[in-house]
Motif scaffolding. Structure first.
Motif, PDB file in Angstrom:
ATOM      1  N   TYR A   7       0.969  -0.728  -0.147  1.00 13.25           N
ATOM      2  CA  TYR A   7      -0.079  -0.104   0.163  1.00 13.25           C
ATOM      3  C   TYR A   7       0.714   1.225  -0.171  1.00 13.25           C
ATOM      4  O   TYR A   7       0.183   2.073  -0.973  1.00 13.25           O
ATOM      5  CB  TYR A   7      -1.128  -0.098   0.938  1.00 13.25           C
ATOM      6  CG  TYR A   7      -2.050   1.323   0.974  1.00 13.25           C
ATOM      7  CD1 TYR A   7      -2.718   0.927   0.834  1.00 13.25           C
ATOM      8  CD2 TYR A   7      -1.481   2.578   1.521  1.00 13.25           C
ATOM      9  CE1 TYR A   7      -4.235   2.096   0.990  1.00 13.25           C
ATOM     10  CE2 TYR A   7      -2.493   3.418   1.387  1.00 13.25           C
ATOM     11  CZ  TYR A   7      -3.851   3.693   1.137  1.00 13.25           C
ATOM     12  OH  TYR A   7      -4.313   4.518   0.425  1.00 13.25           O
ATOM     13  N   ALA A  11      -0.033   2.981  -3.562  1.00 14.57           N
ATOM     14  CA  ALA A  11      -0.986   4.310  -3.136  1.00 14.57           C
ATOM     15  C   ALA A  11       0.003   5.204  -2.456  1.00 14.57           C
ATOM     16  O   ALA A  11      -0.846   6.585  -2.637  1.00 14.57           O
ATOM     17  CB  ALA A  11      -1.918   3.539  -2.397  1.00 14.57           C
ATOM     18  N   ARG A  12       1.380   5.108  -2.118  1.00 10.15           N
ATOM     19  CA  ARG A  12       1.674   7.110  -1.393  1.00 10.15           C
ATOM     20  C   ARG A  12       3.038   7.120  -2.694  1.00 10.15           C
ATOM     21  O   ARG A  12       3.396   7.959  -2.895  1.00 10.15           O
ATOM     22  CB  ARG A  12       2.188   6.633  -0.480  1.00 10.15           C
ATOM     23  CG  ARG A  12       0.836   6.133   0.773  1.00 10.15           C
ATOM     24  CD  ARG A  12       1.273   6.434   2.153  1.00 10.15           C
ATOM     25  NE  ARG A  12       0.321   6.234   2.896  1.00 10.15           N
ATOM     26  CZ  ARG A  12       0.287   5.738   4.185  1.00 10.15           C
ATOM     27  NH1 ARG A  12       1.302   5.497   4.834  1.00 10.15           N
ATOM     28  NH2 ARG A  12      -1.158   5.326   4.754  1.00 10.15           N
ATOM     29  N   ARG A  59       0.634  10.926   1.068  1.00 11.33           N
ATOM     30  CA  ARG A  59      -0.638  10.528   1.735  1.00 11.33           C
ATOM     31  C   ARG A  59      -1.458  11.876   2.357  1.00 11.33           C
ATOM     32  O   ARG A  59      -2.270  12.106   2.641  1.00 11.33           O
ATOM     33  CB  ARG A  59      -0.198   9.836   3.044  1.00 11.33           C
ATOM     34  CG  ARG A  59      -1.484   9.180   4.210  1.00 11.33           C
ATOM     35  CD  ARG A  59      -0.524   8.945   5.263  1.00 11.33           C
ATOM     36  NE  ARG A  59      -1.112   8.360   6.076  1.00 11.33           N
ATOM     37  CZ  ARG A  59      -1.787   8.961   6.791  1.00 11.33           C
ATOM     38  NH1 ARG A  59      -1.178  10.468   7.384  1.00 11.33           N
ATOM     39  NH2 ARG A  59      -2.559   8.862   7.775  1.00 11.33           N
ATOM     40  N   GLU A  66      -9.330  14.704   0.930  1.00 14.41           N
ATOM     41  CA  GLU A  66     -10.826  13.653   1.151  1.00 14.41           C
ATOM     42  C   GLU A  66     -11.122  14.119   1.584  1.00 14.41           C
ATOM     43  O   GLU A  66     -12.742  14.365   2.146  1.00 14.41           O
ATOM     44  CB  GLU A  66     -10.573  12.698   1.269  1.00 14.41           C
ATOM     45  CG  GLU A  66     -11.143  11.575   1.907  1.00 14.41           C
ATOM     46  CD  GLU A  66     -10.741  10.163   2.885  1.00 14.41           C
ATOM     47  OE1 GLU A  66     -10.362   9.445   1.525  1.00 14.41           O
ATOM     48  OE2 GLU A  66      -9.805  10.276   3.987  1.00 14.41           O
ATOM     49  N   ASN A 151      -8.174  -0.994  -2.997  1.00 15.28           N
ATOM     50  CA  ASN A 151      -8.117  -0.092  -1.579  1.00 15.28           C
ATOM     51  C   ASN A 151      -7.194   0.256  -1.862  1.00 15.28           C
ATOM     52  O   ASN A 151      -6.676   1.976  -1.809  1.00 15.28           O
ATOM     53  CB  ASN A 151      -8.393  -0.691   0.112  1.00 15.28           C
ATOM     54  CG  ASN A 151      -7.670   0.724   1.546  1.00 15.28           C
ATOM     55  OD1 ASN A 151      -7.864   1.258   0.710  1.00 15.28           O
ATOM     56  ND2 ASN A 151      -7.237   0.174   2.287  1.00 15.28           N
ATOM     57  N   GLY A 155      -6.353   4.478  -2.676  1.00 17.41           N
ATOM     58  CA  GLY A 155      -5.355   5.431  -1.948  1.00 17.41           C
ATOM     59  C   GLY A 155      -4.443   6.385  -3.275  1.00 17.41           C
ATOM     60  O   GLY A 155      -3.893   6.944  -3.045  1.00 17.41           O
ATOM     61  N   ARG A 158      -7.014   8.841  -5.441  1.00 14.91           N
ATOM     62  CA  ARG A 158      -6.180  10.161  -3.754  1.00 14.91           C
ATOM     63  C   ARG A 158      -5.572  10.948  -4.166  1.00 14.91           C
ATOM     64  O   ARG A 158      -5.557  12.180  -4.148  1.00 14.91           O
ATOM     65  CB  ARG A 158      -6.771   9.334  -2.557  1.00 14.91           C
ATOM     66  CG  ARG A 158      -7.391  11.000  -1.157  1.00 14.91           C
ATOM     67  CD  ARG A 158      -7.999  10.011   0.161  1.00 14.91           C
ATOM     68  NE  ARG A 158      -6.072   9.396   0.069  1.00 14.91           N
ATOM     69  CZ  ARG A 158      -6.051   9.133   1.299  1.00 14.91           C
ATOM     70  NH1 ARG A 158      -6.951   8.591   1.767  1.00 14.91           N
ATOM     71  NH2 ARG A 158      -4.404   8.345   1.615  1.00 14.91           N
ATOM     72  N   ASN A 159      -4.196  10.074  -3.898  1.00 14.23           N
ATOM     73  CA  ASN A 159      -2.940  10.530  -3.318  1.00 14.23           C
ATOM     74  C   ASN A 159      -2.214  11.514  -4.128  1.00 14.23           C
ATOM     75  O   ASN A 159      -2.237  12.529  -4.740  1.00 14.23           O
ATOM     76  CB  ASN A 159      -2.230  10.017  -2.582  1.00 14.23           C
ATOM     77  CG  ASN A 159      -2.638   9.176  -1.142  1.00 14.23           C
ATOM     78  OD1 ASN A 159      -3.523   9.899  -0.676  1.00 14.23           O
ATOM     79  ND2 ASN A 159      -1.735   8.149  -1.090  1.00 14.23           N
TER      80      ASN A 159
END
Length: 240
Positions: A7, A11-12, A59, A66, A151, A155, A158-159
């Protein structure tokens, strides 16, 4: 070891890398890698360290966007797929089974159809409680690897959305820097005609992606997909 987590990386770290791709490209194209000097070495090491700092920046930027999104839409989304008014994914028999399972886990009464209509806030709180319980009990990455993938996708989007304008600013700054290096040819960096064209092409692709591919709509789509998969995880939990 957290830096090796799927993740964290996807995601980051990935959004942070994508946001500064033009700057990384310029470093690779203009740096003197056959006989690197002190400024080039310091620059490359510094950027490597900054990428991991960028993962934290991604993040925080994503969470800020968000919060703005939740504020505009009336709060954190709940698993509306389980409500009687939503027929987009599950039939009523399946939804009734899922509701009963979750109600037993959170020790709450399932709201009736009339209660969902008359007391929308109370019904929403029930489904929020179900959602919280599901998130806490689906953290096993092996059993719920599909959910983890959704997920991560949420992420990432969104990031990336949080870094959108930062990435565009980096892009424009890098184009200006590339032209300055091309024009003045400093001792520790150089840009030829071909390298300048390559840099400009990458910058153009980068900004098109940020403007077209990174959006609120993409984040909401990933959010809905994750919510559906979260509901489907009930079937795995029931079979345990």
């Amino acid at each position: 070891m957290d830096l090796l987590d799927a993740y964290v990386v996807r995601a980051r770290l990935f959004p942070a890398v994508i946001a500064v791709v033009p700057a990384l490209t310029l470093l690779l194209l203009a740096g003197n890698w056959t006989a690197p000097n002190i400024p080039a070495i310091i620059s490359s090491v510094g950027i490597g360290v900054l990428l991991f700092a960028g993962a934290d920046l991604a993040r925080r930027a994503g969470l800020r966007k968000e919060r703005q999104l939740f504020s505009a839409t009336g709060g954190r989304p709940y698993i509306s797929e389980l409500t009687r008014a939503d027929n987009s994914l599950f039939d009523e028999v399946s939804k009734a089974e899922y509701r009963a399972f979750l109600a037993a886990k959170i020790n709450r009464q399932v709201p009736s159809a009339a209660e969902e209509t008359a007391d929308t806030d109370g019904a929403k709180e029930f489904y929020n409680a179900c959602s919280r319980w599901l998130r806490e009990n689906t953290r096993d990455k092996e059993r719920f690897h599909v959910l983890l993938g959704e997920n991560i996708s949420y992420g990432f989007r969104r990031n990336m959305w949080g870094l959108k304008w930062f990435g565009i600013a980096v892009n424009l700054s890098t184009v200006i820097a590339a032209y300055a290096i091309y024009r003045y040819q400093p001792q520790f960096m150089s840009v030829s005609d071909g390298k300048l064209i390559t840099q400009s092409g990458i910058a153009a692709i980068h900004v098109i992606y940020l403007l077209v591919g990174v959006s609120k709509r993409a984040v909401l789509e990933a959010s809905r997909t994750y919510a559906r998969q979260l509901v489907l995880s009930v079937e795995t939990l029931e079979s345990a």
